[in-house]
Motif scaffolding. Structure first.
Motif, mmCIF file in Angstrom:
data_model
loop_
_atom_site.group_PDB
_atom_site.id
_atom_site.type_symbol
_atom_site.label_atom_id
_atom_site.label_comp_id
_atom_site.label_asym_id
_atom_site.label_seq_id
_atom_site.Cartn_x
_atom_site.Cartn_y
_atom_site.Cartn_z
ATOM 1 N N GLU A 136 2.502 -31.052 -4.116
ATOM 2 C CA GLU A 136 3.186 -30.119 -3.519
ATOM 3 C C GLU A 136 4.429 -29.982 -3.895
ATOM 4 O O GLU A 136 5.111 -31.066 -4.116
ATOM 5 C CB GLU A 136 2.999 -30.384 -1.845
ATOM 6 C CG GLU A 136 1.513 -30.199 -1.314
ATOM 7 C CD GLU A 136 1.619 -30.503 0.466
ATOM 8 O OE1 GLU A 136 0.592 -30.151 0.860
ATOM 9 O OE2 GLU A 136 2.725 -31.048 0.874
ATOM 10 N N ARG A 137 4.815 -28.543 -3.978
ATOM 11 C CA ARG A 137 6.561 -28.490 -4.386
ATOM 12 C C ARG A 137 6.880 -27.992 -3.038
ATOM 13 O O ARG A 137 6.562 -26.888 -2.610
ATOM 14 C CB ARG A 137 6.698 -27.550 -5.423
ATOM 15 C CG ARG A 137 7.793 -27.262 -5.947
ATOM 16 C CD ARG A 137 7.997 -26.333 -6.962
ATOM 17 N NE ARG A 137 9.499 -25.987 -7.323
ATOM 18 C CZ ARG A 137 10.293 -25.198 -6.795
ATOM 19 N NH1 ARG A 137 9.914 -24.343 -5.739
ATOM 20 N NH2 ARG A 137 11.589 -25.083 -7.203
ATOM 21 N N LEU A 138 7.960 -28.697 -2.408
ATOM 22 C CA LEU A 138 8.839 -27.856 -1.387
ATOM 23 C C LEU A 138 10.068 -27.390 -1.843
ATOM 24 O O LEU A 138 10.743 -28.183 -2.622
ATOM 25 C CB LEU A 138 8.517 -28.789 -0.121
ATOM 26 C CG LEU A 138 7.200 -29.157 0.538
ATOM 27 C CD1 LEU A 138 6.954 -30.538 -0.501
ATOM 28 C CD2 LEU A 138 7.389 -29.761 1.688
ATOM 29 N N HIS A 139 10.539 -26.478 -1.058
ATOM 30 C CA HIS A 139 11.814 -26.242 -1.233
ATOM 31 C C HIS A 139 12.761 -25.737 0.291
ATOM 32 O O HIS A 139 11.846 -24.840 0.993
ATOM 33 C CB HIS A 139 12.185 -25.083 -2.584
ATOM 34 C CG HIS A 139 11.775 -23.921 -1.858
ATOM 35 N ND1 HIS A 139 10.524 -23.164 -2.229
ATOM 36 C CD2 HIS A 139 12.422 -22.695 -1.509
ATOM 37 C CE1 HIS A 139 10.442 -22.152 -1.558
ATOM 38 N NE2 HIS A 139 11.577 -21.783 -1.205
ATOM 39 N N ASP A 140 13.788 -25.828 0.318
ATOM 40 C CA ASP A 140 14.468 -25.303 1.110
ATOM 41 C C ASP A 140 15.150 -23.880 1.288
ATOM 42 O O ASP A 140 15.328 -23.668 -0.008
ATOM 43 C CB ASP A 140 15.789 -26.325 1.618
ATOM 44 C CG ASP A 140 15.414 -27.565 2.295
ATOM 45 O OD1 ASP A 140 14.352 -27.725 3.139
ATOM 46 O OD2 ASP A 140 16.081 -28.380 2.234
ATOM 47 N N TYR A 141 15.087 -23.213 2.472
ATOM 48 C CA TYR A 141 15.527 -21.670 2.191
ATOM 49 C C TYR A 141 17.262 -21.768 1.924
ATOM 50 O O TYR A 141 17.651 -20.810 1.206
ATOM 51 C CB TYR A 141 15.100 -20.790 3.306
ATOM 52 C CG TYR A 141 13.911 -20.943 3.370
ATOM 53 C CD1 TYR A 141 13.142 -19.569 2.563
ATOM 54 C CD2 TYR A 141 12.977 -21.516 4.330
ATOM 55 C CE1 TYR A 141 11.664 -19.496 2.729
ATOM 56 C CE2 TYR A 141 11.519 -21.280 4.441
ATOM 57 C CZ TYR A 141 10.816 -20.355 3.620
ATOM 58 O OH TYR A 141 9.404 -20.233 3.741
ATOM 59 N N VAL A 142 17.992 -22.697 2.236
ATOM 60 C CA VAL A 142 19.397 -22.816 2.082
ATOM 61 C C VAL A 142 19.451 -24.265 1.553
ATOM 62 O O VAL A 142 18.774 -25.121 1.997
ATOM 63 C CB VAL A 142 20.118 -22.387 3.506
ATOM 64 C CG1 VAL A 142 19.686 -20.961 3.767
ATOM 65 C CG2 VAL A 142 19.773 -23.432 4.660
ATOM 66 N N LEU A 143 20.781 -24.311 0.991
ATOM 67 C CA LEU A 143 20.871 -25.607 0.423
ATOM 68 C C LEU A 143 21.214 -26.525 1.365
ATOM 69 O O LEU A 143 20.759 -27.653 1.361
ATOM 70 C CB LEU A 143 22.040 -25.531 -0.573
ATOM 71 C CG LEU A 143 22.687 -26.773 -1.427
ATOM 72 C CD1 LEU A 143 21.292 -27.168 -2.166
ATOM 73 C CD2 LEU A 143 23.740 -26.587 -2.299
ATOM 74 N N THR A 149 14.646 -28.728 9.947
ATOM 75 C CA THR A 149 14.169 -27.471 9.331
ATOM 76 C C THR A 149 13.030 -27.560 8.538
ATOM 77 O O THR A 149 13.020 -28.901 7.812
ATOM 78 C CB THR A 149 15.608 -27.046 8.259
ATOM 79 O OG1 THR A 149 16.605 -26.760 9.382
ATOM 80 C CG2 THR A 149 15.056 -25.784 7.321
ATOM 81 N N THR A 150 12.201 -26.802 8.704
ATOM 82 C CA THR A 150 10.899 -26.837 7.616
ATOM 83 C C THR A 150 11.011 -26.235 6.459
ATOM 84 O O THR A 150 11.174 -25.047 6.494
ATOM 85 C CB THR A 150 9.708 -26.359 8.615
ATOM 86 O OG1 THR A 150 9.681 -26.973 9.931
ATOM 87 C CG2 THR A 150 8.373 -26.432 7.872
ATOM 88 N N PRO A 151 10.574 -26.979 5.363
ATOM 89 C CA PRO A 151 10.890 -26.358 4.163
ATOM 90 C C PRO A 151 9.393 -25.601 3.551
ATOM 91 O O PRO A 151 8.454 -25.662 4.279
ATOM 92 C CB PRO A 151 10.906 -27.500 3.105
ATOM 93 C CG PRO A 151 10.180 -28.675 3.717
ATOM 94 C CD PRO A 151 10.558 -28.286 5.046
ATOM 95 N N ALA A 152 9.820 -24.764 2.806
ATOM 96 C CA ALA A 152 8.522 -23.837 2.121
ATOM 97 C C ALA A 152 7.614 -24.824 1.228
ATOM 98 O O ALA A 152 8.187 -25.491 0.729
ATOM 99 C CB ALA A 152 9.112 -22.539 1.276
ATOM 100 N N ARG A 153 6.482 -24.977 1.503
ATOM 101 C CA ARG A 153 5.376 -25.502 1.005
ATOM 102 C C ARG A 153 4.489 -24.704 0.088
ATOM 103 O O ARG A 153 4.087 -23.625 0.342
ATOM 104 C CB ARG A 153 4.541 -26.476 2.005
ATOM 105 C CG ARG A 153 3.643 -27.318 1.195
ATOM 106 C CD ARG A 153 3.051 -28.058 2.427
ATOM 107 N NE ARG A 153 1.986 -27.343 3.131
ATOM 108 C CZ ARG A 153 0.812 -27.148 2.736
ATOM 109 N NH1 ARG A 153 0.417 -27.855 1.879
ATOM 110 N NH2 ARG A 153 -0.074 -26.171 3.397
ATOM 111 N N ARG A 154 4.200 -25.414 -1.259
ATOM 112 C CA ARG A 154 3.419 -24.693 -2.286
ATOM 113 C C ARG A 154 2.618 -25.715 -2.781
ATOM 114 O O ARG A 154 2.864 -26.742 -3.316
ATOM 115 C CB ARG A 154 4.241 -24.018 -3.264
ATOM 116 C CG ARG A 154 3.476 -23.377 -4.291
ATOM 117 C CD ARG A 154 4.703 -22.660 -5.372
ATOM 118 N NE ARG A 154 3.764 -22.343 -6.524
ATOM 119 C CZ ARG A 154 4.689 -21.845 -7.600
ATOM 120 N NH1 ARG A 154 5.732 -21.743 -7.556
ATOM 121 N NH2 ARG A 154 3.837 -21.121 -8.631
ATOM 122 N N VAL A 155 1.291 -25.615 -2.849
ATOM 123 C CA VAL A 155 0.372 -26.553 -3.572
ATOM 124 C C VAL A 155 0.248 -26.162 -5.076
ATOM 125 O O VAL A 155 -0.172 -25.059 -5.391
ATOM 126 C CB VAL A 155 -1.062 -26.487 -2.965
ATOM 127 C CG1 VAL A 155 -2.071 -27.450 -3.638
ATOM 128 C CG2 VAL A 155 -0.932 -26.925 -1.401
#
Length: 216
Positions: A136-143, A149-155
């Motif tokens: 999984e690759r995750l990223h935060d919407y703000v730095l 805060t829940t990051p966006a998740r992508r498989v």
């Protein structure tokens, strides 16, 4: 062969198949049909296996491309803790991010924000982890995020049973990050995949540098 008696009351010889010959022909036809069907099924199975392997390799290459793009734009900018930016910008362990194996997090630049229309920085905090056999690759919407805060998740890839990292610094490969808070020169990513085994990929990192405080 059989004989027929016509209207002139004369026996005439007539060619044909006996019952035994008909049964033999049917049996041969059935065997040929069965063999053809088995060959066709085998070809279809082989085609499905080849297509599945090809699709899996495409997904693997795509996942590695995404990782490479992130690593190529990594920058030396740590998270903000209690209003102060941490000196360490790259983190990796097997206890962070609720991961099933090793995980890594860092900040990358180049997050597209056309004409700065979005209320965020062009810097992006990225996470990689292994969860339920999925990379999984995750990223935060703000730095700099607030707590919980829940990051966006992508498989990126499924069927992954292992994820580990190694770090090249000062002429050696290290299992753990150094304590000097400097970015390594390269990172090795090792994926253990179902039916494919272990795949190791090396990524060169740009020279570390300090960045100015971004505008959120």
């Amino acid at each position: 062969m059989s004989y027929r008696y016509d209207n002139s009351h004369r026996w005439r010889f007539q060619k044909g198949f006996t019952l035994i010959e008909m049964l033999a022909a049917i049996a041969i036809f059935a065997l040929v049909s069965l063999a053809s069907w088995q060959i066709m099924q085998s070809l279809l199975r082989n085609r499905d296996v080849v297509l599945a392997q090809h699709e899996r390799m495409q997904k693997l290459q795509y996942a590695l491309l995404i990782i490479e793009q992130d690593f190529r734009q990594i920058i030396d900018r740590g998270p903000r803790v209690n209003g102060k930016v941490s000196e360490q910008s790259l983190f990796s362990s097997d206890t962070m991010l609720d991961t099933d194996d090793q995980a890594i997090t860092f900040v990358r630049g180049g997050w597209h924000n056309p004409n700065n229309r979005l209320p965020r920085s062009t810097l992006q905090r990225v996470f990689y982890r292994l969860k339920d056999n999925k990379l999984e690759r995750l990223h935060d919407y703000v730095l700099d995020t607030v707590e919980n805060t829940t990051p966006a998740r992508r498989v990126l890839l499924e069927g992954v049973t292992g994820l580990t990292f190694e770090f090249y610094a000062k002429g050696k490969w290290h299992k753990q990050l150094g304590k000097n808070n400097e970015l390594p020169e390269a990172i090795a990513v090792e994926l253990e995949l179902e039916n494919l085994g272990k795949i190791r990929r090396l990524f060169l990192l740009p020279a570390s540098w300090k960045t100015q405080e971004p505008t959120q």
